[in-house]
Design a protein around this motif. Structure first.
Motif, short mmCIF file in Angstrom:
data_model
loop_
_atom_site.label_atom_id
_atom_site.label_comp_id
_atom_site.label_asym_id
_atom_site.label_seq_id
_atom_site.Cartn_x
_atom_site.Cartn_y
_atom_site.Cartn_z
N LYS A 82 0.87 -1.18 0.00
CA LYS A 82 0.00 0.00 0.00
C LYS A 82 0.90 1.23 0.00
N LEU A 83 0.77 2.07 -1.03
CA LEU A 83 1.57 3.29 -1.11
C LEU A 83 0.79 4.45 -0.49
N VAL A 84 1.44 5.20 0.38
CA VAL A 84 0.82 6.34 1.04
C VAL A 84 1.78 7.53 0.99
N ASN A 85 1.26 8.69 1.29
CA ASN A 85 2.09 9.89 1.38
C ASN A 85 2.97 9.78 2.63
N ALA A 86 4.26 9.98 2.46
CA ALA A 86 5.19 9.89 3.59
C ALA A 86 5.21 11.16 4.44
N ARG A 87 4.32 12.09 4.15
CA ARG A 87 4.34 13.39 4.83
C ARG A 87 4.36 13.30 6.36
N PRO A 88 3.58 12.39 7.00
CA PRO A 88 3.67 12.35 8.48
C PRO A 88 5.08 12.10 8.99
N VAL A 89 5.90 11.43 8.19
CA VAL A 89 7.28 11.17 8.59
C VAL A 89 8.19 12.31 8.17
N THR A 90 8.14 12.67 6.89
CA THR A 90 9.08 13.67 6.38
C THR A 90 8.81 15.04 6.98
N VAL A 91 7.55 15.43 7.00
CA VAL A 91 7.22 16.73 7.58
C VAL A 91 7.34 16.68 9.10
N ARG B 18 11.08 17.28 9.42
CA ARG B 18 11.64 18.53 8.89
C ARG B 18 11.01 19.78 9.48
N SER B 19 9.78 19.71 9.94
CA SER B 19 9.11 20.94 10.41
C SER B 19 9.63 21.42 11.75
N ILE B 20 10.25 20.54 12.51
CA ILE B 20 10.82 20.92 13.81
C ILE B 20 12.32 21.05 13.64
N LYS B 21 12.83 22.26 13.75
CA LYS B 21 14.24 22.52 13.46
C LYS B 21 15.12 22.31 14.69
N SER B 22 16.31 21.81 14.46
CA SER B 22 17.30 21.67 15.52
C SER B 22 18.00 23.00 15.75
N SER B 23 18.81 23.05 16.78
CA SER B 23 19.55 24.28 17.06
C SER B 23 20.52 24.59 15.92
N ALA B 24 21.10 23.54 15.31
CA ALA B 24 22.02 23.76 14.20
C ALA B 24 21.29 24.31 12.98
N GLY C 184 5.83 27.73 5.84
CA GLY C 184 6.99 27.13 6.45
C GLY C 184 8.22 27.35 5.60
N ILE C 185 9.37 27.34 6.22
CA ILE C 185 10.62 27.55 5.49
C ILE C 185 11.72 26.76 6.17
N GLY C 186 12.66 26.30 5.41
CA GLY C 186 13.78 25.52 5.94
C GLY C 186 14.69 25.15 4.80
N MET C 187 14.73 23.88 4.43
CA MET C 187 15.53 23.47 3.28
C MET C 187 14.83 23.78 1.97
N ASP C 188 13.52 23.95 2.02
CA ASP C 188 12.76 24.48 0.89
C ASP C 188 12.32 25.89 1.25
N GLY C 189 12.28 26.76 0.24
CA GLY C 189 11.83 28.13 0.49
C GLY C 189 10.39 28.18 0.95
N HIS C 190 9.57 27.28 0.41
CA HIS C 190 8.19 27.10 0.86
C HIS C 190 8.03 25.64 1.24
N GLU C 191 7.70 25.36 2.49
CA GLU C 191 7.47 23.99 2.92
C GLU C 191 6.41 23.97 4.01
N TRP C 192 5.88 22.80 4.29
CA TRP C 192 4.89 22.66 5.35
C TRP C 192 5.49 23.04 6.70
N PRO C 193 4.63 23.52 7.64
CA PRO C 193 3.20 23.83 7.47
C PRO C 193 2.99 25.27 7.02
#
Length: 432
Positions: free
Chosen positions: A188-197, A200-206, A363-372
């Motif tokens: 079953k293929l699903v969107n990996a967003r719950p894992v990837t986002v 990625r949405s919570i940034k580390s201090s670095a 949202g912003i990080g490694m992409d200029g526009h990203e979730w959420p």
């Protein structure tokens, strides 16, 4: 995690974003005369690349461990990553997508594996080896007349995972996802967003430090360009000043520049424009530092702005401050947009999207526009170390537009901007 304004404009209007001045700079560098030919404010900029601190291999290993926790929580046997920011995030591999499938599969348990064209094996392996946890990654290669999707299925079969739920990173080209699905009829293929986002949405201090640095670099570049610009200059040449300034500091970046009535179009126009005294000038975009993005807009006037311009600036300034004051852990994303929109609507520039024509932030990080996204309907609660743009605007068609954009991060009890906000149309780089 979508096509951004930066990539869209680079494709749609290269003359605006990679103008003649930048090309002349490259030619001048070859003869060692570049700095002497630049405006003083830009020539004074120094290379800052040594100040950026890359993400460590240890942190990438922690990210993979966190991804596995989220896979288990969301019932995924594995996630598939094609080229792009998420692959870079976990594996430190900068890899673009072509018609030839290259993926890395991270299983919930066991060693990750990759699939790539046979002639790319050595190139991919040396990049994976930069992260110790990925150094022993097994690669399943395919020749030009073979199916890469069967190799993906083979790898999962070797792990005993062919009938589980497989997460597909959301920006993977459809043709790749479709091919993987055909090769794994029992999965079953699903969107990996719950894992990837979720990662990625919570940034580390670095990550926050790199974003702080990227924002500081962009503001420094913008100010140097502002001091070097003048009425009579084309917007293309102003964008070129910014491009030249980024070359001086050592990071890839660019900016759109719109003036007068075209500033009322949030993403501008390709029509030729000349900056006039007393007219609105709106610049927007950012740079990339070790894979992390900045996104800043500044609106200013050379000369004296009209009373209406001052009034609109004040409204937008208050809306930006209201959004910042509203953002804190536990508050729904949509509440931040609503807070800024209320300021603008109450000032007579509503309702809804009449003059404030876009969401208040992304949202912003490694992409200029990203979730959420900070937009009506997104009830996701904010969490500490999420990062966003804060960019309300008022756009009056046929006259002018004003947008103030700075990037912010959510703290344990509120939110802070990475850079000080603009305080006036005449002095856009006075820090508050």
């Amino acid at each position: 995690m979508t096509t951004t304004r930066r990539s869209f404009l680079a494709g749609a209007a290269p003359a605006a974003l990679i103008p003649a001045l930048s090309g002349r700079l490259h030619a001048q560098e070859a003869t060692g005369t570049a700095a002497n030919s630049l405006p003083p404010a830009i020539a004074a900029l120094k290379d800052r690349r040594s100040e950026a601190k890359p993400i460590t291999s240890a942190e990438r290993e922690e990210r993979i461990a966190r991804a596995r926790e989220l896979m288990e929580k969301n019932g995924m046997a594995a996630i598939c990553l094609a080229g792009g920011a998420t692959l870079n995030y976990f594996c430190g591999v900068r890899w673009g997508n072509s018609e030839r499938l290259t993926v890395v599969v991270i299983p919930v348990k066991g060693q990750p594996y990759g699939v790539c064209p046979a002639f790319e094996e050595e190139r991919l392996q040396e990049r994976l080896a930069l992260v110790p946890a990925m150094a022993q990654t097994r690669l399943y290669t395919w020749q030009e007349d073979e199916s890469p999707y069967e190799r993906v299925a083979h790898g999962l079969k070797d792990l005993g995972l062919t009938s589980g739920t497989v997460g597909i990173e959301e920006t993977m080209p459809y043709v790749f996802a479709e091919g993987i699905g055909r090769a794994l009829p029992q999965a079953k293929l699903v969107n990996a967003r719950p894992v990837t986002v979720g990662c990625r949405s919570i940034k580390s201090s670095a990550e926050l430090a790199l974003m702080q640095f990227a924002n500081s670099v962009t503001l420094q570049v913008y100010e140097a360009a502002w001091r070097s610009g003048h009425p009579g200059m084309s917007t293309h040449d102003f964008s070129a000043l910014i491009g030249s300034a980024y070359e001086r500091v050592g990071f890839p970046g660019d900016a759109s520049c719109e003036t007068g009535e075209y500033s009322a179009l949030p993403h501008g126009s390709i029509k030729p424009q000349t900056i006039r005294e007393g007219a609105i000038v709106l610049i927007d975009d950012g740079c990339t530092v070790e894979g992390y993005q900045s996104d800043i807009s500044r609106t200013f006037v050379y000369g004296k702005p009209s009373d209406k311009m001052r009034q609109v600036f004040d409204i937008v300034h208050r809306a930006q401050a209201r959004a910042l004051a509203t953002a804190r852990p536990g508050v729904p994303c949509e509440a931040v947009d609503a807070a800024a929109r209320k300021v603008i609507t109450d000032a007579g520039y509503g309702p809804d999207y009449a003059h404030f024509t876009h969401r208040v932030g992304h949202g912003i990080g490694m992409d200029g526009h990203e979730w959420p996204y900070l937009v009506r309907g997104n009830t996701l609660p904010l969490a500490a170390n999420m990062t966003f743009s804060d960019e309300p605007g008022i756009y009056i068609r046929g006259e002018f537009g004003i947008r103030l954009e700075d990037d912010m991060y959510i703290t344990e009890d509120g939110a802070k901007l990475f850079t000080g906000p603009s305080l006036s149309l005449e002095e856009p780089f006075t820090q508050g």
